[in-house]
Design a protein around this motif. Structure first.
Motif, PDB file in Angstrom:
ATOM      1  N   LYS A  48       6.991  24.591  -5.982  1.00 25.98           N
ATOM      2  CA  LYS A  48       5.794  25.408  -5.889  1.00 25.98           C
ATOM      3  C   LYS A  48       5.380  25.635  -4.445  1.00 25.98           C
ATOM      4  CE  LYS A  48       4.467  24.379 -10.325  1.00 25.98           C
ATOM      5  NZ  LYS A  48       4.097  23.192 -11.064  1.00 25.98           N
ATOM      6  N   VAL A  49       5.487  24.565  -3.680  1.00 22.44           N
ATOM      7  CA  VAL A  49       5.159  24.723  -2.263  1.00 22.44           C
ATOM      8  C   VAL A  49       6.071  25.775  -1.647  1.00 22.44           C
ATOM      9  CG1 VAL A  49       5.149  23.596  -0.009  1.00 22.44           C
ATOM     10  CG2 VAL A  49       4.245  22.408  -1.988  1.00 22.44           C
TER      11      VAL A  49
ATOM     12  N   ASN B 122       3.895  14.346  -7.212  1.00 23.16           N
ATOM     13  CA  ASN B 122       4.244  15.610  -7.831  1.00 23.16           C
ATOM     14  C   ASN B 122       5.043  16.514  -6.909  1.00 23.16           C
ATOM     15  OD1 ASN B 122       3.087  14.844 -10.089  1.00 23.16           O
ATOM     16  ND2 ASN B 122       1.285  16.178  -9.978  1.00 23.16           N
ATOM     17  N   LEU B 123       4.815  16.297  -5.660  1.00 18.94           N
ATOM     18  CA  LEU B 123       5.479  17.165  -4.685  1.00 18.94           C
ATOM     19  C   LEU B 123       6.991  17.051  -4.772  1.00 18.94           C
ATOM     20  CD1 LEU B 123       3.458  17.050  -1.391  1.00 18.94           C
ATOM     21  CD2 LEU B 123       4.085  19.025  -2.761  1.00 18.94           C
TER      22      LEU B 123
ATOM     23  N   GLU C  97       2.434   2.799  -2.163  1.00 20.17           N
ATOM     24  CA  GLU C  97       2.454   3.681  -3.333  1.00 20.17           C
ATOM     25  C   GLU C  97       1.927   5.066  -2.956  1.00 20.17           C
ATOM     26  OE1 GLU C  97       0.032   4.381  -7.389  1.00 20.17           O
ATOM     27  OE2 GLU C  97      -0.259   2.499  -6.310  1.00 20.17           O
TER      28      GLU C  97
ATOM     29  N   THR D 127       0.418   8.884  -3.052  1.00 19.71           N
ATOM     30  CA  THR D 127      -0.706   9.460  -3.788  1.00 19.71           C
ATOM     31  C   THR D 127      -0.158  10.374  -4.874  1.00 19.71           C
ATOM     32  OG1 THR D 127      -0.787  11.302  -2.301  1.00 19.71           O
ATOM     33  CG2 THR D 127      -2.211   9.460  -1.782  1.00 19.71           C
ATOM     34  N   VAL D 128      -1.032  10.696  -5.814  1.00 19.42           N
ATOM     35  CA  VAL D 128      -0.633  11.506  -6.959  1.00 19.42           C
ATOM     36  C   VAL D 128      -0.004  12.814  -6.513  1.00 19.42           C
ATOM     37  CG1 VAL D 128      -1.492  12.783  -8.927  1.00 19.42           C
ATOM     38  CG2 VAL D 128      -2.393  10.512  -8.409  1.00 19.42           C
ATOM     39  N   VAL D 129      -0.663  13.422  -5.596  1.00 23.51           N
ATOM     40  CA  VAL D 129      -0.194  14.737  -5.178  1.00 23.51           C
ATOM     41  C   VAL D 129       1.183  14.659  -4.555  1.00 23.51           C
ATOM     42  CG1 VAL D 129      -0.703  16.703  -3.738  1.00 23.51           C
ATOM     43  CG2 VAL D 129      -2.549  15.467  -4.862  1.00 23.51           C
ATOM     44  N   GLN D 130       1.354  13.608  -3.777  1.00 18.75           N
ATOM     45  CA  GLN D 130       2.667  13.471  -3.133  1.00 18.75           C
ATOM     46  C   GLN D 130       3.754  13.247  -4.178  1.00 18.75           C
ATOM     47  OE1 GLN D 130       1.422  10.492  -0.459  1.00 18.75           O
ATOM     48  NE2 GLN D 130       1.908  11.700   1.340  1.00 18.75           N
TER      49      GLN D 130
ATOM     50  N   GLY E 252       5.101  29.068  -2.876  1.00 21.08           N
ATOM     51  CA  GLY E 252       3.816  29.393  -2.240  1.00 21.08           C
ATOM     52  C   GLY E 252       4.012  29.843  -0.822  1.00 21.08           C
ATOM     53  N   SER E 253       4.818  29.083  -0.088  1.00 22.28           N
ATOM     54  CA  SER E 253       4.953  29.437   1.319  1.00 22.28           C
ATOM     55  C   SER E 253       5.761  30.706   1.489  1.00 22.28           C
ATOM     56  CB  SER E 253       5.553  28.283   2.119  1.00 22.28           C
ATOM     57  OG  SER E 253       6.560  27.676   1.369  1.00 22.28           O
TER      58      SER E 253
ATOM     59  N   ALA F 148       2.408  37.590   5.093  1.00 15.95           N
ATOM     60  CA  ALA F 148       2.256  37.669   6.543  1.00 15.95           C
ATOM     61  C   ALA F 148       3.130  38.772   7.105  1.00 15.95           C
ATOM     62  CB  ALA F 148       2.622  36.335   7.171  1.00 15.95           C
TER      63      ALA F 148
ATOM     64  N   HIS G 243       0.810  -1.219   0.000  1.00 11.81           N
ATOM     65  CA  HIS G 243       0.000   0.000   0.000  1.00 11.81           C
ATOM     66  C   HIS G 243       0.840   1.264   0.000  1.00 11.81           C
ATOM     67  CE1 HIS G 243      -3.443  -2.450   0.492  1.00 11.81           C
ATOM     68  NE2 HIS G 243      -3.107  -2.872   1.697  1.00 11.81           N
TER      69      HIS G 243
ATOM     70  N   ALA H  16       3.444  33.342   1.003  1.00 11.09           N
ATOM     71  CA  ALA H  16       2.597  33.418   2.189  1.00 11.09           C
ATOM     72  C   ALA H  16       3.311  34.152   3.310  1.00 11.09           C
ATOM     73  CB  ALA H  16       2.240  32.007   2.639  1.00 11.09           C
TER      74      ALA H  16
ATOM     75  N   GLY I  35       6.513  20.260  -7.870  1.00 17.98           N
ATOM     76  CA  GLY I  35       5.570  20.544  -6.784  1.00 17.98           C
ATOM     77  C   GLY I  35       6.271  21.134  -5.590  1.00 17.98           C
TER      78      GLY I  35
END
Lengths: 496, 285
Positions: free
Chosen positions: A21-22, A13-14, A6, A8-11, A25-26, A33, A4, A29, A18
């Motif tokens: 981008k994070v 790409n991260l 494997e 997830t898709v998002v991970q 993005g941060s 702030a 199990h 952010a 990705g």
């Protein structure tokens, strides 16, 4: 389980793009702030720029409100009472006021008297009470947004006075105070302790009127001191010798106090003044690396290290007071208003055993820190006169007597001498006498008179903590120079 | 008796190990839980203590309990009004979060819109306090300060990212074959989403709802700034026991206990879904 694994898709790409981008993005952010920080807790000067800076986050903000230059003094001249008659309590009948205040030992008892105000004046009062930090957050957000709804705010002049005034949020009271038509004939302005009235006067403006007289006292366990045959020290340099006698860890520590970064400068200020130092020089340069200042820091830190319980560097006043309440510490040098906490059977194990002496004289100075707070009128309010009516009503002798009887030391001299005041003097003679004496000799606040009191206090606080952790001598001096520099930067940023 | 006992011996041998394993497991669980439970138990105990008992040293575990703190809570703040406000705000924010979050999560999962997912996560990462001033300005303009709709909308920033991120994994787990089968049978895309995928993601929906409900329920800062007398929510009640020169631990812990209670009951009631939801959301099953 292993099949199990494997991701997830998002991970997936991260891992590459990705991730970038994070990261972007941060950082965006964080940037947002950082931009918005001065608004949420406006440390910056009131210039329109300050409110415009966080534009990215506030694109929707309607321009007129955000850019309008704040005017410290009220633009609208208060409609001087037109009637030639005397002071009339009913003059602003039908108005309603909003007061965003604290839930301290003045405001809480006064709440029960609000119906009397409403009956007398016909003004409706909505009084929101919050803990001080929450109050500051709310008031600062609402006033930054130019909210006209708030009529009254509660301020501690030594903490937010200059900052709020410079931001254009406080309407000074001078005009109303000096207008006989705006003051009831029996009010007696001269009755207020002069030092207290003065501490509410900043940059030449009366920002508020004092509702409380707080003074730094030497609070000690009378019974322990008597048992050991020691008297409260008259001179600060004799204090360690006295503490030695009552210090028997781990059951009883000789001394306790605020040690945490954000708070330790408050009680320390009395030590600083005693050694002849001050936060700022006369020409408003930071002065915490002076000999006097270094001596006081070393002294405070030594006392905390030698006589304080473990964990001094994280201790705030609630914890420090709890040490006294639970019979684990013999001395605290802090505010007279802790009487409520220490002499109440429901909260304290040492009722009746606490003595209140003058803060010991220092080798150079003798001006223990004092503090007050009071109601101010919002400069944005459209009901300033009615708001003034509340201030003047709440500070009448009878209400000052009422709150004085509930553990909020009054700033009116006559209250201390009234029959009720005499009763309190009889019950706590040393508390009353030494509070009054301190008020006579001192008009110095706990905090530096700057725009960003909290930031400066924290910078100094870090220095004190370093001393408590064992930094000493030249190393401490070097640290103090760094603190001076930090304060210079803070002041350059906030005072322009 | 002896006739039946024979096979049992063999089984007993095996169950010995089993018992040992289970005991060790529970021991480990207890060890992990202890610190968390201790805080909770301490809060509960403190809420029944008087001021003197609060600061007693060594700390008291056995003492004469008092209900005074609880009376204080109801006396000092309009607790019931605040509770109603809290329910309205957090339930609406969660429901609204589901309405927007479910399709969003589904689309992110099915069409692999990871950029969008990260954008949503970013909004969750920004310190909330930085939104407050713009929001406040906005809501003053439209006259929404101290209204439920303002609070509910702002609480979406708490609930939506949570719901979306938990549900992405759930939707990814649903085999596309199931959806294709439904489509071959004549179901539309929307029909597939509503009739096949959403029911299959039910455990995830329950779990994410609970989480967002809890976070929204406990949020203090939005209500502090954007709510007024009419719409103030529960966490504010805790702060009314902290004041200058006094921290009333009894009142604080009593208020905190009362605030935690509904969430706790709800969590226990739906615990089954919650654990499943966590396991599924965290690691793809």
């Amino acid at each position: 389980m292993s099949e199990h694994r494997e991701p997830t898709v998002v991970q997936k790409n991260l891992t590459r793009r990705g991730f970038l981008k994070v990261a972007t993005g941060s950082s965006v952010a964080l940037l947002l702030a950082a931009c918005a920080q001065p608004v949420a807790a406006p440390t910056t000067a009131p210039a329109p720029k300050a409110t415009e800076a966080p534009k990215p986050a506030a694109t929707t903000a309607p321009a007129p409100a955000a850019t309008q230059a704040p005017k410290p003094a009220a633009t609208q001249a208060p409609a001087a009472s037109t009637g030639a008659g005397d002071f009339d309590w009913k003059k602003y009948k039908g108005t309603s006021l909003r007061y965003v205040g604290w839930n301290d030992n003045w405001s809480q008892p006064m709440t029960s008297k609000v119906p009397e105000f409403e009956d007398l004046t016909g003004i409706k009062l909505n009084w929101e009470q919050l803990a001080q930090d929450q109050n500051r957050q709310k008031v600062q957000t609402e006033l930054t947004a130019k909210n006209k709804d708030i009529d009254l705010i509660y301020i501690a002049p030594h903490v937010e006075g200059i900052k709020y005034y410079k931001a254009g949020w406080i309407f000074p009271l001078d005009e109303y105070m000096n207008n006989p038509k705006m003051v009831p004939p029996d009010f007696d302005m001269k009755d207020f302790a002069e030092g207290m009235l003065k501490t509410c006067n900043m940059l030449g403006k009366q920002l508020t009127l004092p509702v409380v007289s707080e003074a730094c006292l030497f609070i000690y366990r009378k019974d322990l001191f008597e048992a050991k045959g020691v008297k409260p020290p008259e001179n600060l340099l004799d204090m360690p010798a006295a503490l030695d006698k009552v210090h028997s860890p781990p059951s009883m520590y000789g001394w306790v106090g605020r040690g945490t970064v954000t708070q330790n400068a408050v009680p320390w200020s009395s030590y600083l003044y005693a050694f002849g130092g001050d936060y700022l020089t006369k020409d408003r340069k930071p002065d915490v690396a002076s000999d006097a200042s270094l001596k006081s820091i070393q002294f405070y830190a030594d006392v905390a290290r030698k006589y304080g319980p473990p964990g001094m560097t994280t201790m705030n006043w609630p914890e420090a007071v709890a040490q006294m309440q639970s019979n684990r510490a013999a001395v605290i040098t802090d505010a007279n208003s802790f009487r409520n906490a220490l002499d109440d059977k429901e909260k304290s194990q040492v009722v009746g055993k606490v003595g209140w002496a003058m803060f010991p004289k220092g080798p150079v100075g003798n001006t223990p820190g004092i503090w007050t707070a009071g109601t101010s009128i919002s400069a944005l309010s459209e009901k300033k006169e009615a708001a003034w009516y509340f201030i003047i009503w709440s500070l009448q002798k009878k209400y000052q007597t009422y709150t004085h009887g509930r553990g909020c030391p009054s700033s009116r001299t006559s209250v201390w001498n009234s029959p009720e005041g005499q009763d309190i003097r009889k019950q706590w003679p040393d508390w009353a006498d030494n509070t009054l004496k301190t008020l006579q000799i001192s008009n110095k606040g706990y905090s530096p008179e700057v725009v960003s009191v909290m930031e400066v206090r924290n910078a100094v606080g870090e220095l004190i903590v370093k001393a408590m952790q064992g930094v000493t001598g030249d190393a401490l001096k070097a640290e103090a120079e760094k603190t001076n520099k930090a304060i210079t930067d803070i002041m350059a940023k906030t005072e322009g | 008796m002896s006739a039946i006992a024979q096979p049992r011996v063999v089984r007993r041998h095996r169950s010995w190990r089993k018992v040992l394993n289970t005991t060790l497991l529970y021991l480990a669980v207890a060890l992990v839980i202890c610190p968390f439970m201790f805080i909770f138990v301490w809060m509960l105990l403190s809420s029944f203590k008087t001021g003197v008992q609060q600061t007693a040293w060594p700390p008291l575990f056995i003492f004469e309990p008092t209900l005074k703190n609880y009376f204080d809570v109801f006396q000092r703040v309009p607790f019931v009004d605040y509770a109603i406000n809290s329910v309205i705000v957090s339930v609406s924010a969660t429901l609204l979060g589901l309405v927007f979050g479910l399709p969003a999560a589904y689309s992110i999962a099915r069409w692999r819109q990871s950029k969008l997912a990260i954008a949503i996560l970013t909004s969750r990462m920004v310190p909330w306090i930085s939104f407050l001033l713009p929001w406040y300005l906005l809501f003053t303009r439209v006259g929404w300060v101290d209204t439920y709709q303002a609070l509910i909308l702002t609480h979406l920033i708490i609930t939506m990212p949570m719901i979306i991120w938990l549900l992405i994994a759930f939707f990814e787990d649903i085999p596309t074959e199931l959806e294709e089968a439904a489509m071959i049978d004549g179901c539309s895309r929307l029909g597939v989403f509503l009739k096949v995928s959403v029911p299959l993601a039910a455990p995830g929906i329950v779990a994410s709802s609970i989480f967002s409900l809890i976070y929204s329920w406990n949020n203090f800062i939005f209500a502090l700034i954007l709510a007024g007398r009419k719409t103030m929510t529960l966490p504010v009640a805790v702060y009314s026991f902290m004041s200058y020169t006094e921290v009333n631990w009894g009142g604080i812990t009593a208020a905190a206990t009362l605030i935690a209670l509904p969430v706790l009951i709800l969590t226990f009631a739906i615990q089954r879904y919650l654990i499943k939801g966590l396991a599924l959301g965290g690691v793809k099953a």
